[in-house]
Design an enzyme around this catalytic site. Structure first.
Site, PDB file in Angstrom:
ATOM      1  N   LYS A 196      46.185  41.690  82.861  1.00 46.03           N
ATOM      2  CA  LYS A 196      46.821  40.370  82.831  1.00 46.03           C
ATOM      3  C   LYS A 196      46.731  39.854  81.410  1.00 46.03           C
ATOM      4  CE  LYS A 196      45.732  36.182  82.932  1.00 46.03           C
ATOM      5  NZ  LYS A 196      46.727  35.638  81.994  1.00 46.03           N
ATOM      6  N   GLU A 199      49.207  34.622  78.792  1.00 43.51           N
ATOM      7  CA  GLU A 199      50.548  34.142  79.123  1.00 43.51           C
ATOM      8  C   GLU A 199      51.285  33.617  77.890  1.00 43.51           C
ATOM      9  OE1 GLU A 199      47.669  32.993  80.002  1.00 43.51           O
ATOM     10  OE2 GLU A 199      47.559  30.799  80.075  1.00 43.51           O
ATOM     11  N   ARG A 200      50.540  33.434  76.782  1.00 44.20           N
ATOM     12  CA  ARG A 200      51.201  32.904  75.577  1.00 44.20           C
ATOM     13  C   ARG A 200      51.790  34.015  74.712  1.00 44.20           C
ATOM     14  NH1 ARG A 200      46.501  28.958  73.727  1.00 44.20           N
ATOM     15  NH2 ARG A 200      45.379  29.629  75.560  1.00 44.20           N
ATOM     16  N   CYS A 304      37.823  35.430  66.813  1.00 46.38           N
ATOM     17  CA  CYS A 304      36.478  35.171  67.338  1.00 46.38           C
ATOM     18  C   CYS A 304      35.433  35.552  66.303  1.00 46.38           C
ATOM     19  CB  CYS A 304      36.246  35.936  68.623  1.00 46.38           C
ATOM     20  SG  CYS A 304      36.217  37.701  68.353  1.00 46.38           S
ATOM     21  N   GLU A 404      33.379  25.286  68.910  1.00 46.66           N
ATOM     22  CA  GLU A 404      34.203  26.296  68.228  1.00 46.66           C
ATOM     23  C   GLU A 404      35.526  25.622  67.876  1.00 46.66           C
ATOM     24  OE1 GLU A 404      35.781  29.446  70.762  1.00 46.66           O
ATOM     25  OE2 GLU A 404      35.687  30.862  69.102  1.00 46.66           O
TER      26      GLU A 404
HETATM   27  P1  NAD Z   1      41.377  31.447  77.116  1.00 46.60           P
HETATM   28  O1  NAD Z   1      40.045  31.552  77.745  1.00 46.60           O
HETATM   29  O2  NAD Z   1      42.106  30.164  77.178  1.00 46.60           O
HETATM   30  O3  NAD Z   1      42.350  32.545  77.799  1.00 46.60           O
HETATM   31  C1  NAD Z   1      41.945  33.878  77.984  1.00 46.60           C
HETATM   32  C2  NAD Z   1      42.496  34.397  79.297  1.00 46.60           C
HETATM   33  O4  NAD Z   1      41.898  33.684  80.381  1.00 46.60           O
HETATM   34  C3  NAD Z   1      43.991  34.216  79.439  1.00 46.60           C
HETATM   35  O5  NAD Z   1      44.524  35.388  80.002  1.00 46.60           O
HETATM   36  C4  NAD Z   1      44.138  33.011  80.344  1.00 46.60           C
HETATM   37  O6  NAD Z   1      45.256  33.105  81.180  1.00 46.60           O
HETATM   38  C5  NAD Z   1      42.868  33.015  81.157  1.00 46.60           C
HETATM   39  N1  NAD Z   1      42.347  31.644  81.404  1.00 46.60           N
HETATM   40  C6  NAD Z   1      42.411  30.577  80.569  1.00 46.60           C
HETATM   41  N2  NAD Z   1      41.749  29.523  81.088  1.00 46.60           N
HETATM   42  C7  NAD Z   1      41.253  29.924  82.260  1.00 46.60           C
HETATM   43  C8  NAD Z   1      40.464  29.291  83.263  1.00 46.60           C
HETATM   44  N3  NAD Z   1      40.068  28.020  83.138  1.00 46.60           N
HETATM   45  N4  NAD Z   1      40.125  30.005  84.348  1.00 46.60           N
HETATM   46  C9  NAD Z   1      40.500  31.276  84.470  1.00 46.60           C
HETATM   47  N5  NAD Z   1      41.260  31.924  83.558  1.00 46.60           N
HETATM   48  C10 NAD Z   1      41.631  31.276  82.471  1.00 46.60           C
HETATM   49  O7  NAD Z   1      41.221  31.959  75.621  1.00 46.60           O
HETATM   50  P2  NAD Z   1      42.323  31.936  74.471  1.00 46.60           P
HETATM   51  O8  NAD Z   1      42.561  30.529  74.039  1.00 46.60           O
HETATM   52  O9  NAD Z   1      43.496  32.759  74.850  1.00 46.60           O
HETATM   53  O10 NAD Z   1      41.540  32.737  73.311  1.00 46.60           O
HETATM   54  C11 NAD Z   1      40.694  32.113  72.384  1.00 46.60           C
HETATM   55  C12 NAD Z   1      39.237  32.267  72.759  1.00 46.60           C
HETATM   56  O11 NAD Z   1      38.926  33.636  72.912  1.00 46.60           O
HETATM   57  C13 NAD Z   1      38.286  31.757  71.685  1.00 46.60           C
HETATM   58  O12 NAD Z   1      37.222  31.072  72.300  1.00 46.60           O
HETATM   59  C14 NAD Z   1      37.773  33.033  71.008  1.00 46.60           C
HETATM   60  O13 NAD Z   1      36.522  32.924  70.389  1.00 46.60           O
HETATM   61  C15 NAD Z   1      37.736  33.948  72.170  1.00 46.60           C
HETATM   62  N6  NAD Z   1      37.766  35.341  71.747  1.00 46.60           N
HETATM   63  C16 NAD Z   1      36.605  36.055  71.838  1.00 46.60           C
HETATM   64  C17 NAD Z   1      36.579  37.364  71.412  1.00 46.60           C
HETATM   65  C18 NAD Z   1      35.315  38.164  71.485  1.00 46.60           C
HETATM   66  O14 NAD Z   1      35.391  39.386  71.417  1.00 46.60           O
HETATM   67  N7  NAD Z   1      34.159  37.535  71.641  1.00 46.60           N
HETATM   68  C19 NAD Z   1      37.735  37.946  70.890  1.00 46.60           C
HETATM   69  C20 NAD Z   1      38.905  37.183  70.835  1.00 46.60           C
HETATM   70  C21 NAD Z   1      38.907  35.878  71.270  1.00 46.60           C
END
Ligand code: NAD
Length: 519
Positions: A196, A199-200, A304, A404
């Protein structure tokens, strides 16, 4: 622009017509080897972050479609897990070549949907490609263990076996690299995979799926669904799914870890970060300032592993004016424009959030030394741009330090000594990455040993390990036992079967039942 033409012209490219069918193109689902239009009534807009034009729509897959996807994974598992490991390896050997051949096309799609510069988007693909290359060494990585003659006529050996259907949930910031951390490792081990994507930024994952099919992955071995919470809950709850890999924010990651674990699944969850760069006064000034600026503002800080917090130790505090000059020199522009250093943030909401965190620093008494909030980009007035921003005199209680920011903002703290700097870093709840800049070996050694962070760079600002190692973020940045890729990735996607066998010569046959434990 180049990107708009990419959007039109990418359709007949080698990777095929896969996601777009109407004037506002729609993203397909990938189910059982076919790119299919969703029957859902719920669609989300995908916007170009440099213009906020709607460039495509992505469906929230229906329950029926999600069930069809997971059923396809389940059916394919039987034959895929029995396919010889050499044949699985061959699929990924062909796959890595296809990704290499299409790196520029993938990068254009990433820039269009995610906003990062084209060069950085190529890096996104390249770091994912390295994991695919690593997956090709599965014949060594999946070796079990043997111990002959543990007692008379008895040998013990272990197999590493796949789990079944595995699933991945990915964030917006690395549309190629993070999906490629997941399904290639999962599939080469013999699992089938349900992805999955964010979605963006879903299109890059669709192109990657098409290439995997072209590389020979049988129908059903990879399925892709789209959506938000319902799709995530579906993955956490469906009994056929044995393991979940998640990368994204803490809010989603902690939720998925808990819900998936409760349902008996393995979960690995990589989450948010606040990465500190400790600058010692003996560091090579030129290198350090350049590395700091690159790692704080590259990808508009949406990494990240971005070095979003600097701790200047002692004399290094006098380097701030030069740091500002270098940050000012970066060019903010749409990611496809020549010379762009810093692209837009992903959404207007992300921009608003970053701007309000900057303001919170000002309100709480920090000094705004460089303010990127009012940056204007000619021709892209509607984009989500924030220019490089530097906030100094930050203290650990301030919101701009505790949260963050995930934008092109460097917060600067001061420390009198290395010990003070280490204690600051260790008090922060996140443990994703950190770096120290110094020319003193003993200082570097002390830092690497005493700092409680999972990935440490010495004069390396973004120490993301290559895939023969694993991505070892720790503490508040990770939930789970086994990390992504490398040996740990193989452990995550496999279970061990231990076989103990006895082959006695005929004259040693037991004469009566053995009713006591062997001692
Ligand atoms: P996000 O958590 O908003 O989304 C990630 C995924 O989770 C998406 O597929 C989204 O559809 C789903 N999602 C979003 N909110 C949700 C919820 N409340 N309940 C269930 N599913 C949900 O993250 P993002 O904005 O796409 O990415 C940025 C974040 O990811 C930052 O915090 C960054 O630090 C982190 N990140 C971490 C790593 C790592 O390896 N530690 C790598 C890349 C990004």
């Amino acid at each position: 622009t180049v990107l708009r033409s990419v959007f039109r012209t990418r359709v007949p490219l080698k990777v095929g017509r896969l996601c777009y069918s109407s004037s506002v193109p729609t993203t397909k689902l990938f189910i059982n080897g076919k790119f299919v239009e969703s029957k859902t009534a719920e669609w989300l807009d995908i916007q170009n972050p440099a213009t906020n034009e709607v460039i495509a729509r992505v469906p929230k897959a229906t329950q029926e479609e999600m069930l069809a996807a997971v059923d396809s994974c389940s059916r394919a598992f039987h034959s895929w897990s029995e396919t010889s490991i050499l044949a699985r390896q061959q699929v990924f050997l062909r796959y890595q070549q296809l990704i290499k051949d299409n790196i520029k096309e993938l990068a254009k799609v990433i820039t269009l949907e995610q906003g990062k510069t084209l060069a950085d988007a190529e890096g996104d693909v390249f770091r994912g490609l390295q994991v695919v290359e690593h997956a090709c060494s599965i014949t060594s990585l999946m070796l079990g263990e043997t111990l002959p003659s543990i007692t008379k006529d008895m040998d013990t050996y272990t197999y590493r076996l796949p789990l079944g259907v595995c699933a991945g949930i990915t964030p917006f910031n690395f549309p190629a690299m993070i999906p490629l951390w997941m399904f290639p490792m999962g599939m080469v081990c013999g699992n089938t995979y349900l992805l999955k994507p964010s979605e963006r930024v879903p299109t890059c994952a669709m192109l990657l799926a098409k290439m995997l099919q072209d590389a020979g992955a049988p129908d059903g071995t990879l399925n892709i669904i789209h959506g938000q919470h319902d799709a995530v809950n579906f993955i956490c709850d469906h009994p056929a799914i044995k393991a979940i890999s998640f990368v994204g924010s803490n809010q989603a990651g902690e939720y998925i870890y808990e819900r998936g674990s409760k349902n008996g699944k393995r979960v690995q969850s990589n989450m948010g970060a606040k990465n500190h760069g400790v600058v010692m006064p003996d560091a090579n000034k030129e290198n350090t300032l350049n590395q700091l600026v690159g790692a704080a503002f590259g990808a508009a800080g949406q990494r990240c592993m971005a070095l979003s917090t600097a701790i200047l130790v002692g004399e290094a505090q006098s380097w701030l004016p030069e740091l500002i000059e270098r940050a000012k020199a970066l060019r903010v522009n749409a990611g496809d424009q020549p010379g762009a250093d810093v692209g837009p943030l992903i959404t207007p909401q992300a921009k608003q959030r970053v701007c309000s965190l900057i303001q919170s620093g000002v309100d709480e008494g920090a000094k705004l030394l460089l303010d990127g909030r009012n940056v204007k980009v000619k021709g892209y007035e509607n984009g989500n741009f924030v220019g490089p921003t530097i906030i100094s005199n930050v203290t650990p209680e301030m919101k701009c330090y505790t949260e963050e920011i995930f934008g092109p903002v460097l917060v600067v703290l001061e420390a009198d000594s290395l010990d003070d700097a280490i204690s600051l870093v260790n008090r922060n709840p996140y443990g994703n990455g950190t770096a120290i800049f110094t020319t003193n070996g003993a200082t570097a050694r002390k830092y690497t040993h005493e700092v409680d962070v999972g990935q440490v760079g010495v004069n390396v600002p973004i120490p993301v390990p290559l895939p023969m190692f694993s991505f070892t973020g720790s503490r508040g940045s990770f939930r789970g036992d086994m990390n992504f890729y490398g040996k740990q990735g193989v452990q995550f996607y496999t279970q061990i079967k231990t076989v103990t066998s006895q082959w006695k010569a005929e004259d040693a046959t037991l004469k009566s039942p053995a009713v006591t434990m062997p001692t």
